[in-house]
Motif scaffolding. Structure first.
Motif, PDB file in Angstrom:
ATOM      1  N   ASP A  10      32.302  59.062 -37.112  1.00 34.34           N
ATOM      2  CA  ASP A  10      33.123  57.915 -36.696  1.00 34.34           C
ATOM      3  C   ASP A  10      33.463  57.025 -37.890  1.00 34.34           C
ATOM      4  O   ASP A  10      34.589  56.555 -38.018  1.00 34.34           O
ATOM      5  CB  ASP A  10      32.450  57.122 -35.574  1.00 34.34           C
ATOM      6  CG  ASP A  10      31.105  56.542 -35.946  1.00 34.34           C
ATOM      7  OD1 ASP A  10      30.493  56.999 -36.927  1.00 34.34           O
ATOM      8  OD2 ASP A  10      30.641  55.635 -35.231  1.00 34.34           O
ATOM      9  N   THR A  23      35.165  51.533 -33.809  1.00 28.57           N
ATOM     10  CA  THR A  23      34.905  51.650 -32.381  1.00 28.57           C
ATOM     11  C   THR A  23      35.868  52.638 -31.742  1.00 28.57           C
ATOM     12  O   THR A  23      35.468  53.448 -30.899  1.00 28.57           O
ATOM     13  CB  THR A  23      35.041  50.273 -31.700  1.00 28.57           C
ATOM     14  OG1 THR A  23      34.168  49.347 -32.347  1.00 28.57           O
ATOM     15  CG2 THR A  23      34.713  50.349 -30.230  1.00 28.57           C
ATOM     16  N   MET A  24      37.139  52.604 -32.135  1.00 24.99           N
ATOM     17  CA  MET A  24      38.111  53.552 -31.606  1.00 24.99           C
ATOM     18  C   MET A  24      37.753  54.980 -32.000  1.00 24.99           C
ATOM     19  O   MET A  24      37.905  55.916 -31.205  1.00 24.99           O
ATOM     20  CB  MET A  24      39.514  53.195 -32.092  1.00 24.99           C
ATOM     21  CG  MET A  24      40.070  51.929 -31.494  1.00 24.99           C
ATOM     22  SD  MET A  24      41.618  51.420 -32.246  1.00 24.99           S
ATOM     23  CE  MET A  24      42.758  52.483 -31.386  1.00 24.99           C
ATOM     24  N   ALA A  26      34.675  56.077 -32.628  1.00 22.58           N
ATOM     25  CA  ALA A  26      33.492  56.441 -31.849  1.00 22.58           C
ATOM     26  C   ALA A  26      33.881  56.768 -30.407  1.00 22.58           C
ATOM     27  O   ALA A  26      33.371  57.740 -29.824  1.00 22.58           O
ATOM     28  CB  ALA A  26      32.475  55.300 -31.874  1.00 22.58           C
ATOM     29  N   ASP A  27      34.794  55.998 -29.832  1.00 18.40           N
ATOM     30  CA  ASP A  27      35.257  56.266 -28.467  1.00 18.40           C
ATOM     31  C   ASP A  27      35.964  57.617 -28.370  1.00 18.40           C
ATOM     32  O   ASP A  27      35.820  58.329 -27.384  1.00 18.40           O
ATOM     33  CB  ASP A  27      36.180  55.154 -27.981  1.00 18.40           C
ATOM     34  CG  ASP A  27      35.445  53.842 -27.734  1.00 18.40           C
ATOM     35  OD1 ASP A  27      34.196  53.871 -27.633  1.00 18.40           O
ATOM     36  OD2 ASP A  27      36.117  52.784 -27.657  1.00 18.40           O
ATOM     37  N   ALA A  28      36.732  57.964 -29.406  1.00 18.79           N
ATOM     38  CA  ALA A  28      37.416  59.258 -29.420  1.00 18.79           C
ATOM     39  C   ALA A  28      36.402  60.403 -29.457  1.00 18.79           C
ATOM     40  O   ALA A  28      36.577  61.418 -28.779  1.00 18.79           O
ATOM     41  CB  ALA A  28      38.351  59.348 -30.617  1.00 18.79           C
ATOM     42  N   CYS A  29      35.332  60.221 -30.209  1.00 21.25           N
ATOM     43  CA  CYS A  29      34.273  61.240 -30.265  1.00 21.25           C
ATOM     44  C   CYS A  29      33.600  61.370 -28.904  1.00 21.25           C
ATOM     45  O   CYS A  29      33.387  62.484 -28.414  1.00 21.25           O
ATOM     46  CB  CYS A  29      33.228  60.879 -31.315  1.00 21.25           C
ATOM     47  SG  CYS A  29      33.825  60.982 -33.010  1.00 21.25           S
ATOM     48  N   LYS A  30      33.295  60.251 -28.282  1.00 21.84           N
ATOM     49  CA  LYS A  30      32.632  60.269 -26.975  1.00 21.84           C
ATOM     50  C   LYS A  30      33.519  60.901 -25.903  1.00 21.84           C
ATOM     51  O   LYS A  30      33.027  61.544 -24.982  1.00 21.84           O
ATOM     52  CB  LYS A  30      32.250  58.849 -26.553  1.00 21.84           C
ATOM     53  CG  LYS A  30      31.135  58.254 -27.363  1.00 21.84           C
ATOM     54  CD  LYS A  30      30.888  56.808 -26.960  1.00 21.84           C
ATOM     55  CE  LYS A  30      29.918  56.139 -27.900  1.00 21.84           C
ATOM     56  NZ  LYS A  30      29.823  54.687 -27.643  1.00 21.84           N
ATOM     57  N   ALA A  31      34.825  60.724 -26.023  1.00 20.02           N
ATOM     58  CA  ALA A  31      35.761  61.246 -25.029  1.00 20.02           C
ATOM     59  C   ALA A  31      36.104  62.713 -25.266  1.00 20.02           C
ATOM     60  O   ALA A  31      36.843  63.304 -24.502  1.00 20.02           O
ATOM     61  CB  ALA A  31      37.040  60.415 -25.042  1.00 20.02           C
ATOM     62  N   LYS A  42      29.407  64.305 -31.384  1.00 19.22           N
ATOM     63  CA  LYS A  42      29.042  62.912 -31.131  1.00 19.22           C
ATOM     64  C   LYS A  42      29.448  62.047 -32.321  1.00 19.22           C
ATOM     65  O   LYS A  42      29.604  62.536 -33.435  1.00 19.22           O
ATOM     66  CB  LYS A  42      27.533  62.806 -30.919  1.00 19.22           C
ATOM     67  CG  LYS A  42      27.045  63.513 -29.677  1.00 19.22           C
ATOM     68  CD  LYS A  42      25.561  63.335 -29.533  1.00 19.22           C
ATOM     69  CE  LYS A  42      25.035  63.996 -28.283  1.00 19.22           C
ATOM     70  NZ  LYS A  42      23.591  63.805 -28.124  1.00 19.22           N
ATOM     71  N   PRO A  43      29.572  60.724 -32.105  1.00 22.91           N
ATOM     72  CA  PRO A  43      29.937  59.823 -33.204  1.00 22.91           C
ATOM     73  C   PRO A  43      28.907  59.815 -34.329  1.00 22.91           C
ATOM     74  O   PRO A  43      29.236  59.501 -35.470  1.00 22.91           O
ATOM     75  CB  PRO A  43      30.012  58.448 -32.548  1.00 22.91           C
ATOM     76  CG  PRO A  43      30.114  58.687 -31.102  1.00 22.91           C
ATOM     77  CD  PRO A  43      29.516  60.016 -30.830  1.00 22.91           C
TER      78      PRO A  43
END
Length: 142
Positions: A10, A23-24, A26-31, A42-43
């Motif tokens: 991330d 944060t964006m 990390a969110d892309a990794c989580k999604a 994972k992030p």
């Protein structure tokens, strides 16, 4: 710029300017929009030089290969040297062509469009948004 030996995915994606905020990224990794060999990561995954990642941002798809680890966000010219863009040319051209859509523009001072003008504008937009290539009449389902 000093390079780190360990770096989170991330933070790396943020530093090379693929995402506006960490944060964006990390969110892309989580999604599941960041993949390594078809697997979601994972992030907190540690980036390694030479690995190839598939990153999806909305309708844009990128394939990047890591050539160096960048810890902090820098200017775009420097950031480009830390990855290699392997995205196929067809995919890149298709994404860019979406932004070269014809713009509807009316002459200044012509006033509001008449009912007939409005229908013509709507028909033109319907044909463009449906992606028709033959230019034929559109049939609306009722």
């Amino acid at each position: 710029m000093p390079e780190k030996e360990k770096l989170r995915i991330d933070k790396y994606l943020w530093a090379i300017r693929l995402f506006k905020t960490r944060t964006m990224a990390a969110d892309a990794c989580k999604a599941g929009r960041v993949k390594l060999d078809g697997r979601n990561i994972k992030p907190s995954y540690e980036v390694k030089i030479g690995e190839t990642y598939q990153v999806s941002k909305g309708i844009e798809r990128k394939v990047i290969k890591v050539t160096g680890l960048l810890e902090n966000r820098t200017d775009a010219k420097t950031a480009v040297t830390f990855y290699e863009d392997l995205t196929p040319v067809e995919q890149t051209q298709a994404f860019k062509s979406m932004f070269h859509a014809p713009m509807l523009k009316r002459d200044r001072g012509t006033g509001r469009p008449t009912k007939r003008d409005r229908r013509e504008i709507d028909d033109l937009q319907d044909g463009f948004l449906e992606g028709k290539e033959d230019g034929g009449e559109s049939v609306k389902e009722e």
